[in-house]
Design a protein around this motif. Sequence first.
Motif, mmCIF file in Angstrom:
data_model
loop_
_atom_site.group_PDB
_atom_site.id
_atom_site.type_symbol
_atom_site.label_atom_id
_atom_site.label_comp_id
_atom_site.label_asym_id
_atom_site.label_seq_id
_atom_site.Cartn_x
_atom_site.Cartn_y
_atom_site.Cartn_z
ATOM 1 N N ALA A 16 0.841 -1.185 -0.128
ATOM 2 C CA ALA A 16 0.048 -0.160 0.157
ATOM 3 C C ALA A 16 0.819 1.359 -0.076
ATOM 4 C CB ALA A 16 -0.930 -0.037 1.317
ATOM 5 N N HIS A 17 1.994 1.350 0.749
ATOM 6 C CA HIS A 17 2.773 2.740 0.902
ATOM 7 C C HIS A 17 3.513 2.960 -0.506
ATOM 8 C CE1 HIS A 17 5.950 -0.375 1.876
ATOM 9 N NE2 HIS A 17 6.730 0.299 1.223
ATOM 10 N N ARG A 18 3.625 1.786 -1.066
ATOM 11 C CA ARG A 18 4.287 2.356 -2.477
ATOM 12 C C ARG A 18 3.271 2.590 -3.679
ATOM 13 N NH1 ARG A 18 7.591 -2.527 -4.450
ATOM 14 N NH2 ARG A 18 8.188 -0.946 -6.139
ATOM 15 N N LEU A 19 2.095 2.091 -3.458
ATOM 16 C CA LEU A 19 0.883 2.527 -4.168
ATOM 17 C C LEU A 19 0.663 3.981 -4.051
ATOM 18 C CD1 LEU A 19 -1.465 -0.654 -4.352
ATOM 19 C CD2 LEU A 19 0.461 -0.341 -5.761
ATOM 20 N N GLU A 20 0.567 4.450 -2.548
ATOM 21 C CA GLU A 20 0.435 5.546 -2.380
ATOM 22 C C GLU A 20 1.456 6.583 -2.890
ATOM 23 O OE1 GLU A 20 -2.291 6.974 -1.133
ATOM 24 O OE2 GLU A 20 -3.399 5.401 -0.349
ATOM 25 N N ARG A 21 2.767 6.193 -2.885
ATOM 26 C CA ARG A 21 3.804 7.102 -3.467
ATOM 27 C C ARG A 21 3.676 7.266 -4.776
ATOM 28 N NH1 ARG A 21 8.575 4.048 -1.777
ATOM 29 N NH2 ARG A 21 7.977 4.583 0.369
ATOM 30 N N ALA A 22 3.363 6.350 -5.332
ATOM 31 C CA ALA A 22 3.194 6.286 -6.787
ATOM 32 C C ALA A 22 2.050 7.257 -7.315
ATOM 33 C CB ALA A 22 2.827 5.038 -7.745
ATOM 34 N N ALA A 23 0.873 6.990 -6.563
ATOM 35 C CA ALA A 23 -0.134 7.909 -7.028
ATOM 36 C C ALA A 23 -0.073 9.393 -6.584
ATOM 37 C CB ALA A 23 -1.249 7.493 -5.894
ATOM 38 N N THR A 24 0.665 9.663 -5.387
ATOM 39 C CA THR A 24 1.173 10.859 -5.234
ATOM 40 C C THR A 24 1.798 11.621 -6.219
ATOM 41 O OG1 THR A 24 0.646 10.635 -2.723
ATOM 42 C CG2 THR A 24 2.253 12.802 -3.214
ATOM 43 N N VAL A 150 4.251 -1.558 -10.418
ATOM 44 C CA VAL A 150 4.595 -0.257 -9.759
ATOM 45 C C VAL A 150 6.296 -0.694 -9.499
ATOM 46 C CG1 VAL A 150 4.696 1.129 -7.515
ATOM 47 C CG2 VAL A 150 2.851 0.393 -8.825
ATOM 48 N N VAL A 151 7.156 0.099 -9.666
ATOM 49 C CA VAL A 151 8.767 -0.167 -9.779
ATOM 50 C C VAL A 151 9.514 1.369 -8.887
ATOM 51 C CG1 VAL A 151 8.775 -1.952 -11.502
ATOM 52 C CG2 VAL A 151 9.117 0.604 -11.935
ATOM 53 N N PRO A 152 10.366 1.033 -8.433
ATOM 54 C CA PRO A 152 10.926 2.407 -7.877
ATOM 55 C C PRO A 152 11.487 3.533 -8.836
ATOM 56 C CG PRO A 152 11.971 0.349 -7.151
ATOM 57 C CD PRO A 152 11.278 0.085 -8.306
ATOM 58 N N ASP A 153 11.827 2.985 -9.972
ATOM 59 C CA ASP A 153 12.574 4.235 -10.918
ATOM 60 C C ASP A 153 12.484 3.630 -12.364
ATOM 61 O OD1 ASP A 153 14.698 2.341 -11.179
ATOM 62 O OD2 ASP A 153 15.571 3.183 -9.412
ATOM 63 N N LEU A 154 12.836 4.767 -13.219
ATOM 64 C CA LEU A 154 12.594 4.222 -14.611
ATOM 65 C C LEU A 154 13.781 3.180 -15.075
ATOM 66 C CD1 LEU A 154 11.493 5.172 -17.431
ATOM 67 C CD2 LEU A 154 13.418 6.867 -17.573
ATOM 68 N N GLY A 155 14.939 3.403 -14.432
ATOM 69 C CA GLY A 155 15.762 1.983 -14.726
ATOM 70 C C GLY A 155 15.232 0.676 -14.504
ATOM 71 N N THR A 156 14.560 0.562 -13.443
ATOM 72 C CA THR A 156 13.908 -0.584 -13.171
ATOM 73 C C THR A 156 12.641 -0.984 -13.979
ATOM 74 O OG1 THR A 156 14.346 0.010 -10.797
ATOM 75 C CG2 THR A 156 12.879 -2.064 -11.027
ATOM 76 N N ALA A 157 11.906 0.098 -14.260
ATOM 77 C CA ALA A 157 10.927 -0.045 -15.172
ATOM 78 C C ALA A 157 11.367 -0.664 -16.639
ATOM 79 C CB ALA A 157 10.383 1.327 -15.526
ATOM 80 N N LEU A 158 12.455 -0.195 -17.103
ATOM 81 C CA LEU A 158 13.063 -0.734 -18.350
ATOM 82 C C LEU A 158 13.432 -2.104 -18.327
ATOM 83 C CD1 LEU A 158 15.029 2.304 -19.576
ATOM 84 C CD2 LEU A 158 12.621 1.673 -20.164
ATOM 85 N N ARG A 159 14.015 -2.294 -17.160
ATOM 86 C CA ARG A 159 14.282 -3.839 -16.765
ATOM 87 C C ARG A 159 12.889 -4.841 -16.647
ATOM 88 N NH1 ARG A 159 16.233 -4.786 -11.480
ATOM 89 N NH2 ARG A 159 16.275 -7.180 -12.242
ATOM 90 N N ARG A 160 12.016 -4.034 -16.275
ATOM 91 C CA ARG A 160 10.678 -5.017 -16.146
ATOM 92 C C ARG A 160 10.179 -5.144 -17.547
ATOM 93 N NH1 ARG A 160 5.329 -5.306 -15.858
ATOM 94 N NH2 ARG A 160 4.498 -6.688 -14.370
ATOM 95 N N VAL A 161 10.338 -4.081 -18.287
ATOM 96 C CA VAL A 161 10.122 -4.078 -19.906
ATOM 97 C C VAL A 161 10.594 -5.509 -20.394
ATOM 98 C CG1 VAL A 161 10.059 -3.326 -22.108
ATOM 99 C CG2 VAL A 161 9.151 -2.093 -20.211
ATOM 100 N N LEU A 201 -5.991 4.063 -13.162
ATOM 101 C CA LEU A 201 -6.594 3.535 -12.270
ATOM 102 C C LEU A 201 -5.999 2.285 -11.581
ATOM 103 C CD1 LEU A 201 -10.259 2.712 -13.891
ATOM 104 C CD2 LEU A 201 -9.575 4.819 -12.479
ATOM 105 N N LEU A 202 -5.357 2.576 -10.452
ATOM 106 C CA LEU A 202 -4.316 1.795 -9.877
ATOM 107 C C LEU A 202 -4.813 0.957 -9.048
ATOM 108 C CD1 LEU A 202 -1.255 1.232 -9.370
ATOM 109 C CD2 LEU A 202 -1.091 3.146 -8.074
ATOM 110 N N LEU A 203 -4.504 -0.457 -9.331
ATOM 111 C CA LEU A 203 -5.043 -1.499 -8.713
ATOM 112 C C LEU A 203 -4.354 -2.107 -7.541
ATOM 113 C CD1 LEU A 203 -6.693 -3.559 -11.490
ATOM 114 C CD2 LEU A 203 -7.652 -1.494 -10.460
ATOM 115 N N ARG A 204 -5.065 -2.847 -6.379
ATOM 116 C CA ARG A 204 -3.989 -3.135 -5.384
ATOM 117 C C ARG A 204 -3.848 -4.634 -5.613
ATOM 118 N NH1 ARG A 204 -8.203 -0.004 -2.776
ATOM 119 N NH2 ARG A 204 -7.062 1.664 -1.280
ATOM 120 N N GLU A 205 -4.387 -5.205 -6.673
ATOM 121 C CA GLU A 205 -4.186 -6.688 -7.018
ATOM 122 C C GLU A 205 -3.136 -6.605 -8.430
ATOM 123 O OE1 GLU A 205 -7.546 -8.607 -8.128
ATOM 124 O OE2 GLU A 205 -7.861 -7.639 -9.935
#
Length: 209
Positions: A16-24, A150-161, A201-205
């Motif tokens: 939850a705390h990471r979802l809230e951080r991304a939403a903010t 949801v990932v910490p940063d852009l570098g991790t996002a590209l790794r996820r891709v 629309l950011l889901l908890r699941e």
Amino acid sequence: MTISTPATLFTDPAPAHRLERAATALAAHNFTVEILDDAAAARVRVKELIPENAGVFTAASETLRLSGIDGDINASGRCRAVKPRVLAMDRATEADDIRRLVACPDVVVGSVAALTETGSLVVASATGSQLPAYAGGAGRAIWIVGAQKVVPDLGTALRRVEEHALPLESARAQVAYGQPSAVNQLLVLNAETRLGRGVVLLLREAIGF
């Protein structure tokens, strides 16, 4: 600072705390953000967000397929669904009309490959068909995002891709089209210039790739 994230964690829903951080962060960048419990809630909310008789294009997305949102839009008759119309058109003689229809719908609905906690949406595409509408061509863009994206940063996002989403999409494309997918184009949405245009629309699941 880039935070190392094991590839195995790309399937785990963020807490939850990471979802809230991304939403903010997204809200600070002019995106409208709603945190919802699950895909069923997103399915209801998407219907509420799309005006009746609007022209709506659904981007190719496992999230939309699994949630039932793709079918709701393209088979309900409530809106002017772009995808069925495009699929019925001749790609050789009507290519320009197809391009215009998918690039500038009233509403585009889809998902993303990753969402950073710093407020960026990352989209990977083999054909680029959804990118013009996502980037600004659509009057409104609605993205449904599972918590595992949801990932910490852009570098991790590209790794996820590259390490997670691409292998899964390639396997799907091989079955569906007889050929693997590829990351031919990348779009990073860092902010919206029109307040209210981009809705996340950011889901908890976890759902989708």
